[in-house]
Design a protein around this motif. Structure first.
Motif, PDB file in Angstrom:
ATOM      1  N   VAL A   1     -39.486 -43.907  24.350  1.00  0.00           N
ATOM      2  CA  VAL A   1     -37.753 -43.754  25.109  1.00  0.00           C
ATOM      3  C   VAL A   1     -38.235 -43.809  27.004  1.00  0.00           C
ATOM      4  CG1 VAL A   1     -36.643 -42.133  25.646  1.00  0.00           C
ATOM      5  CG2 VAL A   1     -37.367 -41.845  23.803  1.00  0.00           C
ATOM      6  N   THR A   2     -37.319 -44.718  27.697  1.00  0.00           N
ATOM      7  CA  THR A   2     -37.476 -45.316  28.268  1.00  0.00           C
ATOM      8  C   THR A   2     -36.402 -44.906  29.627  1.00  0.00           C
ATOM      9  OG1 THR A   2     -36.728 -47.749  28.488  1.00  0.00           O
ATOM     10  CG2 THR A   2     -39.362 -47.494  28.011  1.00  0.00           C
ATOM     11  N   TRP A   3     -35.541 -43.831  29.298  1.00  0.00           N
ATOM     12  CA  TRP A   3     -34.213 -44.048  29.668  1.00  0.00           C
ATOM     13  C   TRP A   3     -33.534 -42.652  29.126  1.00  0.00           C
ATOM     14  CZ3 TRP A   3     -32.630 -44.532  34.646  1.00  0.00           C
ATOM     15  CH2 TRP A   3     -31.678 -44.122  35.130  1.00  0.00           C
ATOM     16  N   GLY A   4     -33.017 -42.413  29.680  1.00  0.00           N
ATOM     17  CA  GLY A   4     -32.299 -40.602  29.146  1.00  0.00           C
ATOM     18  C   GLY A   4     -31.928 -39.887  30.325  1.00  0.00           C
ATOM     19  N   CYS A   5     -30.568 -39.995  29.869  1.00  0.00           N
ATOM     20  CA  CYS A   5     -30.398 -38.943  31.779  1.00  0.00           C
ATOM     21  C   CYS A   5     -29.744 -37.551  31.043  1.00  0.00           C
ATOM     22  CB  CYS A   5     -28.629 -39.376  32.312  1.00  0.00           C
ATOM     23  SG  CYS A   5     -29.182 -40.533  33.478  1.00  0.00           S
ATOM     24  N   ILE A   6     -29.839 -35.787  31.821  1.00  0.00           N
ATOM     25  CA  ILE A   6     -30.186 -34.893  30.904  1.00  0.00           C
ATOM     26  C   ILE A   6     -28.498 -33.847  32.284  1.00  0.00           C
ATOM     27  CG2 ILE A   6     -31.005 -32.840  29.964  1.00  0.00           C
ATOM     28  CD1 ILE A   6     -31.990 -34.429  28.359  1.00  0.00           C
TER      29      ILE A   6
ATOM     30  N   TYR B   1     -20.959 -31.896  15.861  1.00  0.00           N
ATOM     31  CA  TYR B   1     -21.731 -31.713  16.412  1.00  0.00           C
ATOM     32  C   TYR B   1     -22.616 -32.844  17.115  1.00  0.00           C
ATOM     33  CZ  TYR B   1     -26.512 -28.703  16.089  1.00  0.00           C
ATOM     34  OH  TYR B   1     -27.784 -28.513  16.138  1.00  0.00           O
ATOM     35  N   ARG B   2     -22.691 -32.330  18.890  1.00  0.00           N
ATOM     36  CA  ARG B   2     -23.389 -33.222  18.689  1.00  0.00           C
ATOM     37  C   ARG B   2     -23.777 -32.532  20.877  1.00  0.00           C
ATOM     38  NH1 ARG B   2     -20.006 -33.391  22.896  1.00  0.00           N
ATOM     39  NH2 ARG B   2     -17.776 -32.448  22.513  1.00  0.00           N
ATOM     40  N   PRO B   3     -25.166 -31.801  20.626  1.00  0.00           N
ATOM     41  CA  PRO B   3     -26.119 -31.172  21.114  1.00  0.00           C
ATOM     42  C   PRO B   3     -26.734 -32.194  21.609  1.00  0.00           C
ATOM     43  CG  PRO B   3     -26.926 -31.320  18.573  1.00  0.00           C
ATOM     44  CD  PRO B   3     -25.841 -31.774  18.658  1.00  0.00           C
ATOM     45  N   VAL B   4     -26.981 -31.416  23.207  1.00  0.00           N
ATOM     46  CA  VAL B   4     -28.544 -32.830  24.484  1.00  0.00           C
ATOM     47  C   VAL B   4     -30.120 -32.747  23.500  1.00  0.00           C
ATOM     48  CG1 VAL B   4     -29.221 -33.376  26.112  1.00  0.00           C
ATOM     49  CG2 VAL B   4     -26.824 -32.147  26.025  1.00  0.00           C
ATOM     50  N   MET B   5     -29.979 -33.544  22.102  1.00  0.00           N
ATOM     51  CA  MET B   5     -30.639 -33.587  21.580  1.00  0.00           C
ATOM     52  C   MET B   5     -31.463 -34.746  20.796  1.00  0.00           C
ATOM     53  SD  MET B   5     -30.940 -31.021  17.899  1.00  0.00           S
ATOM     54  CE  MET B   5     -31.367 -30.031  18.929  1.00  0.00           C
ATOM     55  N   LEU B   6     -32.806 -34.664  21.294  1.00  0.00           N
ATOM     56  CA  LEU B   6     -33.696 -36.471  19.981  1.00  0.00           C
ATOM     57  C   LEU B   6     -34.121 -35.658  19.509  1.00  0.00           C
ATOM     58  CD1 LEU B   6     -34.512 -39.285  20.066  1.00  0.00           C
ATOM     59  CD2 LEU B   6     -35.836 -38.550  21.413  1.00  0.00           C
TER      60      LEU B   6
ATOM     61  N   PHE C   1     -24.226 -38.526  30.532  1.00  0.00           N
ATOM     62  CA  PHE C   1     -24.402 -40.254  30.970  1.00  0.00           C
ATOM     63  C   PHE C   1     -24.887 -40.009  32.392  1.00  0.00           C
ATOM     64  CE2 PHE C   1     -22.056 -40.956  27.084  1.00  0.00           C
ATOM     65  CZ  PHE C   1     -22.417 -41.213  26.150  1.00  0.00           C
ATOM     66  N   ASP C   2     -24.974 -39.456  33.165  1.00  0.00           N
ATOM     67  CA  ASP C   2     -24.906 -39.346  34.153  1.00  0.00           C
ATOM     68  C   ASP C   2     -25.842 -38.274  34.859  1.00  0.00           C
ATOM     69  OD1 ASP C   2     -23.232 -36.954  34.285  1.00  0.00           O
ATOM     70  OD2 ASP C   2     -21.708 -37.287  35.780  1.00  0.00           O
ATOM     71  N   GLY C   3     -26.523 -37.719  34.618  1.00  0.00           N
ATOM     72  CA  GLY C   3     -26.941 -36.910  34.731  1.00  0.00           C
ATOM     73  C   GLY C   3     -28.401 -37.602  35.564  1.00  0.00           C
ATOM     74  N   ASP C   4     -29.057 -36.169  36.353  1.00  0.00           N
ATOM     75  CA  ASP C   4     -30.900 -36.893  35.924  1.00  0.00           C
ATOM     76  C   ASP C   4     -31.191 -37.246  35.637  1.00  0.00           C
ATOM     77  OD1 ASP C   4     -33.262 -36.589  37.749  1.00  0.00           O
ATOM     78  OD2 ASP C   4     -33.568 -34.537  37.824  1.00  0.00           O
ATOM     79  N   PRO C   5     -32.414 -38.489  35.300  1.00  0.00           N
ATOM     80  CA  PRO C   5     -32.744 -39.321  34.378  1.00  0.00           C
ATOM     81  C   PRO C   5     -34.645 -38.808  33.892  1.00  0.00           C
ATOM     82  CG  PRO C   5     -32.878 -40.964  36.155  1.00  0.00           C
ATOM     83  CD  PRO C   5     -31.737 -39.353  36.426  1.00  0.00           C
ATOM     84  N   ALA C   6     -34.274 -37.159  32.970  1.00  0.00           N
ATOM     85  CA  ALA C   6     -35.061 -37.496  32.765  1.00  0.00           C
ATOM     86  C   ALA C   6     -36.588 -37.973  32.376  1.00  0.00           C
ATOM     87  CB  ALA C   6     -35.548 -36.064  31.802  1.00  0.00           C
ATOM     88  N   PHE C   7     -35.903 -39.034  31.446  1.00  0.00           N
ATOM     89  CA  PHE C   7     -36.713 -40.115  31.604  1.00  0.00           C
ATOM     90  C   PHE C   7     -36.130 -41.582  31.795  1.00  0.00           C
ATOM     91  CE2 PHE C   7     -36.274 -37.662  27.558  1.00  0.00           C
ATOM     92  CZ  PHE C   7     -37.988 -36.891  27.885  1.00  0.00           C
ATOM     93  N   CYS C   8     -36.883 -42.080  32.675  1.00  0.00           N
ATOM     94  CA  CYS C   8     -36.423 -42.838  33.894  1.00  0.00           C
ATOM     95  C   CYS C   8     -37.486 -44.025  34.509  1.00  0.00           C
ATOM     96  CB  CYS C   8     -36.836 -42.419  35.211  1.00  0.00           C
ATOM     97  SG  CYS C   8     -38.022 -41.155  35.909  1.00  0.00           S
TER      98      CYS C   8
END
Length: 599
Positions: free
Chosen positions: A32-37, A108-113, A40-47
């Motif tokens: 995982v190289t990109w993902g914002c928390i 059901y669509r949580p902020v979850m991977l 979509f427009d949040g801080d990219p925890a994965f950057c």
């Protein structure tokens, strides 16, 4: 143990996973190289995609003595499966998804991977590397842990990893032999109410079922079904369901061309781009996207005089100040990395037509639970008033020029389209006087625009009233109904664009220098527009051939970025780009043989 999978030469061979609340990009080795928390427009925890100077910003499953990888989506879903193989015959399967299904009359669509690891052969040794960052790569978040979870204290949101992999092995990235199925659930700071294995398996089954059911009801063409389905899912994943906003892309600051500094933040809702997405999904029968988007538009806080900006934040933000994020060196080190987008201050008059066009089907589609009515029409009429007032005024245009304003032909035509559709809607609703009002305005605008936009000496339409240049948006004049596709003026314009803007099977959007010099790469949606225009003027065989060539330039998972290099077809620009996937859908629908041919 092998070195971390930080390839020296990054590429956009990435897969998209998401669920309408959050999204992430996964590379060909399941990193995982990109993902914002938390959105979509949040801080990219994965950057890691944008090269954090401090390192980290990724979430990898690393295989010792790695040799090769293979990757594909589970058919007709947004669930991604990657297989890593080592040099000793060992193999591990990694299944990645973000949960989504119907539950309690909602989604059901949580902020979850969720990640499921399964050994396929041999004795694979792996390690889990989980290194989120905060403040656009500037900070390493504090961690706490318990017996089977780790908490990452991000500003404003705490991520919690719950797993049946021992906590110390994750915390310290220790290698271990994968001797059975393991599960990692990264999400909100909430305790799971069932075993992590039970939750992960159930979530995967229900998420797969959701996507397959969604795809089942798409009205897809006979040909190019796989490409259309993947593009439809990708477009669906770019809608922030809480508000209905549709982002232009999931990323920020992937340059349009190497070292060009054409690095923009696309994690916002452009009303123009969103209207294209709505029209594409409407063609496939996926009308809920339109309903959600129109809810978003009608909830927008417009300016004091009722004007619309070109773009807004996904939570209706109307100020998107642009700043550089110095802790991120950029894609392949090609900064700057930008947060925000100054286009919000521009005047782009086509926006009024974009919104009206997106809303038009609402009044004609009898499948909808809440079709458009007189009250909804009344809310659209002020947009027509602005279109009428602005159709002959200079703006930044569809390409968002920062250094010049002109009376752009595309903007004028879209203003005409706003009034034309309002006339049609009014007639459909039986509002005779309003229909006459809008038809008179539309006709006057069309006559004036045809006169302004046609250059007799050059023998084709031009991009603006003041100029003599071509740009690819002129290819849309027939698609919008502004002119008949067999009109000699349109045919001549298509042929001129093919001569001046086309290189091989791809197109520049324009070739004149702008604020950043001359464009270097093709703008992918323009190549689709050209193919559509070829078909419209009768060159169908040529259009089909070029479409096949363009589809071949998608990445290994069928995804497209904003731009493609002319020489080697390398992907550039933000990813995945909704514009580009709209092109796949619309062009396939136009060119495909009818279903009756399959009988």
């Amino acid at each position: 143990m092998a070195a971390p999978t930080t390839a020296g030469h990054a590429s956009l061979d990435l897969g998209l996973i998401g669920n309408g609340s959050v999204a992430a990009l996964v590379d060909a080795r399941a990193r995982v190289t990109w993902g914002c928390i938390p959105a979509f427009d949040g801080d990219p925890a994965f950057c890691a995609l944008l090269s954090p100077r401090a390192g980290g910003g990724d979430y990898a499953i690393e295989l010792e003595d790695f040799e090769s990888a293979e990757q594909a989506y589970i058919k007709n879903t947004a669930v991604l499966r990657t297989v890593l193989r080592d040099r000793h015959g060992g193999a591990v399967e990694i299944t990645d998804f973000m949960p989504r299904w119907h539950q309690h009359d909602r989604f059901y669509r949580p902020v979850m991977l969720v990640r499921r690891l399964r050994p396929l052969s041999g004795r694979p040794r792996i390690r889990v590397v989980l290194r989120p960052l905060a403040d656009y790569g500037a900070e390493v978040p504090e961690q706490t842990w318990g017996s089977n979870h780790i908490r990452y204290l991000l500003p404003g949101f705490t991520l919690r990893l719950t797993s049946d992999v021992p906590v110390r092995q994750v915390r310290e990235s220790l290698p271990f032999e994968l001797d059975g199925e393991r599960h990692l659930v990264l999400g909100p700071d909430e305790t799971l109410t069932e075993s992590v294995q039970g939750f992960a398996r159930r979530a995967e089954r229900m998420t797969v079922d959701y996507w397959r059911e969604w795809v089942r009801y798409l009205s897809i063409p006979l040909e190019w079904q796989e490409a259309v389905i993947r593009s439809a899912i990708t477009l669906k994943l770019c809608q922030y369901e809480e508000t209905g906003a549709i982002v232009a892309a999931i990323t920020t600051s992937i340059p349009e061309a190497p070292h060009s500094e054409r690095n923009w933040d696309y994690r916002y809702c452009w009303l123009r781009d969103s209207a294209f997405v709505v029209r594409a999904l409407n063609r496939l029968g996926a009308t809920r996207t339109m309903e959600g988007y129109l809810r978003y538009v009608l909830n927008l806080a417009t300016g004091d005089d009722g004007t619309l900006q070109p773009l807004y934040g996904i939570a209706y933000e109307d100020r998107l100040e642009e700043h550089a994020m110095p802790a991120l060196a950029g894609y392949r080190g090609m900064g700057p990395v930008r947060r925000g987008n100054l286009a919000w201050i521009q005047k782009q008059h086509d926006v009024y037509g974009s919104v009206v066009l997106a809303a038009t089907q609402l009044f004609f589609d009898q499948r909808l639970e809440r079709p458009g009515d007189v009250a909804a029409f009344a809310r659209l009429e002020p947009l027509g008033e602005h279109a009428w007032a602005l159709h002959d005024q200079p703006d930044a245009g569809i390409w968002e020029f920062r250094g010049r304003a002109e009376v752009h032909t595309y903007s004028s035509v879209m203003c005409w389209a706003a009034c034309d559709r309002l006339a049609r809607i009014a007639a459909h609703l039986g509002l005779a006087q309003r229909a006459v009002h809008w038809r008179e305005r539309a006709d006057a605008m069309r006559e004036a625009t045809l006169e302004r936009a046609w250059d007799e000496e050059l023998g084709h339409f031009v991009e603006s009233a003041e100029g003599r240049r071509l740009d690819a948006s002129l290819l849309l004049l027939a698609e919008l109904g502004f002119i008949d596709p067999r009109d000699p003026r349109f045919v001549a314009t298509v042929e001129a664009i093919g001569t001046q803007l086309r290189r091989g099977t791809s197109l520049f959007r324009y070739i004149a220098a702008d604020d950043f010099g001359e464009p270097e790469t093709s703008f992918t949606i323009c190549s689709f527009w050209y193919i559509d225009a070829l078909a419209a003027i009768g060159r169908v065989d040529e259009a089909r051939q070029q479409f096949e060539s363009l589809l071949a330039r998608r990445n290994h998972l069928g995804l497209l970025s904003e731009d493609l290099a002319f020489d080697d077809g390398e992907a550039w620009g933000n990813f995945p780009q909704t514009y580009s996937h709209v092109g796949v859908v619309m062009t396939a629908m136009r060119l495909s043989r009818p279903w009756s041919d399959a009988a």
